[in-house]
Structure formats: C-alpha cells, structure tokens
Scaffold this motif. Sequence first.
Motif, PDB file in Angstrom:
ATOM      1  N   GLY A  82      -0.118 -15.301  15.161  1.00 26.32           N
ATOM      2  CA  GLY A  82      -0.703 -14.235  14.352  1.00 26.32           C
ATOM      3  C   GLY A  82      -0.250 -14.298  12.906  1.00 26.32           C
ATOM      4  N   VAL A  83      -0.253 -15.514  12.334  1.00 24.90           N
ATOM      5  CA  VAL A  83       0.225 -15.718  10.963  1.00 24.90           C
ATOM      6  C   VAL A  83      -0.943 -16.103  10.059  1.00 24.90           C
ATOM      7  N   LEU A  84      -1.009 -15.491   8.879  1.00 24.77           N
ATOM      8  CA  LEU A  84      -1.988 -15.833   7.850  1.00 24.77           C
ATOM      9  C   LEU A  84      -1.275 -15.868   6.512  1.00 24.77           C
ATOM     10  N   ARG A  85      -1.356 -17.009   5.826  1.00 26.18           N
ATOM     11  CA  ARG A  85      -0.728 -17.135   4.513  1.00 26.18           C
ATOM     12  C   ARG A  85      -1.711 -17.729   3.518  1.00 26.18           C
ATOM     13  N   TYR A  86      -1.747 -17.154   2.325  1.00 20.32           N
ATOM     14  CA  TYR A  86      -2.502 -17.727   1.207  1.00 20.32           C
ATOM     15  C   TYR A  86      -1.524 -18.518   0.339  1.00 20.32           C
ATOM     16  N   ARG A  87      -1.734 -19.831   0.246  1.00 17.98           N
ATOM     17  CA  ARG A  87      -0.883 -20.698  -0.581  1.00 17.98           C
ATOM     18  C   ARG A  87       0.598 -20.489  -0.271  1.00 17.98           C
ATOM     19  N   GLY A  88       0.918 -20.206   0.993  1.00 19.01           N
ATOM     20  CA  GLY A  88       2.292 -20.023   1.419  1.00 19.01           C
ATOM     21  C   GLY A  88       2.765 -18.586   1.442  1.00 19.01           C
ATOM     22  N   PHE A  89       2.037 -17.674   0.804  1.00 19.17           N
ATOM     23  CA  PHE A  89       2.450 -16.272   0.744  1.00 19.17           C
ATOM     24  C   PHE A  89       1.911 -15.511   1.953  1.00 19.17           C
ATOM     25  N   PRO A  90       2.774 -14.821   2.715  1.00 23.68           N
ATOM     26  CA  PRO A  90       2.290 -14.028   3.856  1.00 23.68           C
ATOM     27  C   PRO A  90       1.284 -12.976   3.398  1.00 23.68           C
ATOM     28  N   ILE A  91       0.242 -12.812   4.186  1.00 22.65           N
ATOM     29  CA  ILE A  91      -0.817 -11.865   3.818  1.00 22.65           C
ATOM     30  C   ILE A  91      -0.274 -10.447   3.723  1.00 22.65           C
ATOM     31  N   GLU A  92       0.760 -10.123   4.513  1.00 22.49           N
ATOM     32  CA  GLU A  92       1.340  -8.779   4.481  1.00 22.49           C
ATOM     33  C   GLU A  92       1.955  -8.483   3.111  1.00 22.49           C
ATOM     34  N   GLN A  93       2.627  -9.481   2.499  1.00 21.47           N
ATOM     35  CA  GLN A  93       3.228  -9.278   1.183  1.00 21.47           C
ATOM     36  C   GLN A  93       2.155  -9.116   0.105  1.00 21.47           C
ATOM     37  N   LEU A  94       1.141  -9.945   0.174  1.00 22.11           N
ATOM     38  CA  LEU A  94       0.079  -9.867  -0.830  1.00 22.11           C
ATOM     39  C   LEU A  94      -0.666  -8.540  -0.743  1.00 22.11           C
ATOM     40  N   ALA A  95      -0.915  -8.078   0.485  1.00 20.47           N
ATOM     41  CA  ALA A  95      -1.671  -6.832   0.675  1.00 20.47           C
ATOM     42  C   ALA A  95      -0.933  -5.624   0.111  1.00 20.47           C
ATOM     43  N   THR A  96       0.393  -5.661   0.144  1.00 17.03           N
ATOM     44  CA  THR A  96       1.172  -4.508  -0.335  1.00 17.03           C
ATOM     45  C   THR A  96       1.587  -4.632  -1.796  1.00 17.03           C
ATOM     46  N   LYS A  97       1.654  -5.862  -2.318  1.00 18.44           N
ATOM     47  CA  LYS A  97       2.194  -6.047  -3.664  1.00 18.44           C
ATOM     48  C   LYS A  97       1.198  -6.594  -4.678  1.00 18.44           C
ATOM     49  N   PRO A 341      -3.306 -10.560  12.085  1.00 15.89           N
ATOM     50  CA  PRO A 341      -2.354  -9.869  11.205  1.00 15.89           C
ATOM     51  C   PRO A 341      -3.027  -8.924  10.227  1.00 15.89           C
ATOM     52  N   ARG A 342      -4.286  -9.176   9.920  1.00 16.52           N
ATOM     53  CA  ARG A 342      -5.005  -8.303   8.986  1.00 16.52           C
ATOM     54  C   ARG A 342      -5.327  -6.951   9.604  1.00 16.52           C
ATOM     55  N   SER A 343      -5.425  -6.911  10.943  1.00 17.73           N
ATOM     56  CA  SER A 343      -5.837  -5.664  11.599  1.00 17.73           C
ATOM     57  C   SER A 343      -4.798  -4.559  11.421  1.00 17.73           C
TER      58      SER A 343
END
Length: 472
Positions: A82-97, A341-343
């Motif tokens: 259940g991992v999704l990363r954009y260019r190495g960055f976890p989607i959870e970090q990008l979504a919040t920051k 992970p997006r859900s």
Amino acid sequence: MVNAQPPKNMLTVRDNRTGKVVDIPIQDNSIPATAFKVLKAPRAEGEREENETEKGLRIADKGFLNTAVIRSEITFIDGDAGVLRYRGFPIEQLATKSSHLETAYLLIYGSLPTASQYKVWQDEVLHHGVMHSDAEQFFKSFRYDAHPMAMLTSAFAYLGSYYSEANPSLQGQKLFTKGDPESLAVMDKQIYRLIGKATTLAAMAYRVRQGRNFVTPPTGLSYTGSFLYQMDHLGEENYKPHPVLEKALDVLFLLHADHELNASATTVLQTGSSLVDPYSAIAAGCASLYGPLHGGANEAVIRMLISIGKPENVPGFLEAVKRKDKVLSGFGHRVYKTSDPRSFIVRQIADEVFRVTGKDELLETAMALHHEAMKDDYFVKRKLAPNVDFWSGLIYRAMGFPLDFFPVLFAVPRVVGWLAHWRQMMLQEGGVKIWRPRQIYVGPGKRDYVAVDERVAEEGPRLTPSPVVHSG
C-alpha cells in the motif's frame, strides 16, 4: 576441475524443442523480452505457419499484467504494502505539506522547486489559463446534453490546432527529442499551456451545460481556486471560493496527479511514441480515462450507493455481490492488494468538507458498506479494500458537482502525470521508438477467394452484421 557457475544476475533458459540454452541478463529485476527471439525452432509437423516458430519465441501478456515498457523515475507503487511515492516522496507527506501545483513541478521536473522556481512555474501555468475567444463558439457547438468528458477530450485535440510550433509533423521530428535549450523551451511552453488550460476547458464544459456565460480565469487565486471561481462565479462582488473546499479539491488533484502506467498514461505514451503533438497525445489519454474501468469509478460508487439506499440494505447488497448479481464499486484495485494509501487521506478530507457542506445523505450508507465489507471474509480474502474512488465521489457530490462531471475532475489533475511521462519518454536515452506490440495470430490460414454465388453463408450473431430498424 571446478565447474563454472553462471552469474547470479542471469536467467538461464533451455528450449526443450531444440536443446538450445541461453543466458539472459537480469537488470533491475527484469529481463528483455527480445532475448527470447533467439529461441528459434523448426516448425513441427502440422503446426500452423502463422505461429512463425522459425522467427523466434514471442512473449504473451494479455493486458500487460507483467510487462515493463519503459524505464521511469516518476512514480513508485508497491501494491502489496500500500505504498505510493511521487519521485521518492510518500504521498502522505505531499498531501499534508505540498500543493497540487508544487507536486506537478516535482512530477515533471524531478525535484521540489525552490521559492523562486515555484514562482516562475506558478506564474506561467496560471498565465496560460486564458483561452482564445474562438473557444466559446467551439463549446457552444455541442448539444445541450453532451457529456463533459466528450467535450474535454475534443477540446484538448482542438487546442492543438492553435499551436503549429508544437507539432513535430510541421516543425521536424526531433522537435521534442533533441533536449537542447531551444527544444526544452518549446516543450515547457506546451506544458504550461496544457496544465493552465485544463481547468479552463473543464470549467467551460461545465458552464455551457448550465447555460451560463464563460468566465475568464482570475488573477490572484490558486490553481484550484481559479478553477472553482470559473465554475461558480455569477457576478458577485469580490467572490472567492470557500477555502476549505478549495483546499480539499487541491489535495484531491494532488492525489490524482499520477499513478504510474495506468491505462490512460499508457495511452498517452503509445500515442506520443509516434511523435504526435502533445495536445493530441493528451486528448488520447483523456479518451482512455473516459472508460468506466478507469475514470468513471467514482461516479459508479455514487450510483451504487444510491441504488443501495439506506444502511440497513447493505447486508442484502453484499450478499448480491457475492452471488455476482451486483457489482461492488470503489473496492479493490488492479495494483493495490491491501489498501489504497490515497483512500485514508481522502477519508480525512471528506470529514472537513462535510463540516462545511453538511453530511451527504449517502455517507451513512457508505460507512455501513465499508464496515460490513471489511469484516466479511469473502472480501477480506480477496483483498477488496476501499480505494480512492470510494470516498472521492462523496466529496464531489457534497461540493455540488454533477455525477457525469466526476471523470473530468479526474482528468484535469491527471494531465500533470500524462505530461510527466510524455516528457520523460521524449528525453529518454536512445530516443523514442514507436510502440508496436506483437500479436498471436489465430485466424484462418491461407485461403482462396470464392465467387459470391458460390459462397456458403456464415451463421451466428458474431459472424454477421446486426440489422438496424430505421424510422421515418
């Protein structure tokens, strides 16, 4: 005498038809499919010549279940974890920051921008949001009930007719593949235009069906703020979209910006491999996303919840799903085998949106469906967890978007991912090779032409064209 051991990063294959043994290199846990072409064999007695056995072994992979078609640095997915990363960055970090536009820069150029880089990027994208005045006539040429995705798909192709500078057919095949400063500048300009105008085209598709005049993109608002402004503005003084809804849509855009080589991204690359202009490639991706197995899933979730009605009807619905009488939408994923992970992120956004809009009447039904499915062994064993579409449809509905506009809200942010993959392919080492998959021909062997009065009719619903009853 010591027996030589083959290198560990090799796959040794023995063709039992001929006894030939080949060593195939393993790189990044993959093997080249073309390596199997050396495994040639004489045609067996009675074997069809169409098998082309003498030309080497082919790889059959219906639906690209395990075929890698490109080396990419953009998005990584581990479906089991259940991992999704954009260019190495976890989607959870990008979504919040982060924000959608900042993440777009990351996806396309490979790193998070500095403050000065981001200002240039944001200014250019927003500056290119304005459409030519002729676009008004284009959108008004559609029927009053035209589907917004049909309009958006057509509009991307139409957009390409304005920019001959972006067409390799007119400017030379190496327009986007040279990689020199001049070529990169032309490429960047089209990227600005496509991302900037995506929201404008979507808003025009929305407003033309409302019978409203079109709105020029405003200044001073964010990317998603400008989009909501263009859709909602009715002449109010100092109108601004609600900040909670603006932020929610921005996060949803970020989450939908890319998802590796899904059907639409692959379509963009397949189309782009012919070196067509990027507007045509994006239009092709939009058409692919239009399909119900791809971009229409969040709309299907709402229609499913409407059909269920009340929470007490959920158990009966799930039993019908088990009997295969009903379809469970918004659960499971082609890639994710545990949870999407997006859900989880979307579920948090939903709570914030509902505090502004009020709870959707379908929310209780959705929560009951989620609860019941997650404790049922039938769905647990099949790894059918909620995906991003399960909750996003409820948010769009609460914000007032029409059901058939949901795929548009998927396509607009996905333009970013399409462009990131297209740009990467244009600049890849070794240039661009046109994508030309193989097939396994199983049709008739060679046969001779028969005169019409000597033919025997083929019978069956798939063997003859269906008649059409004409009125009038």
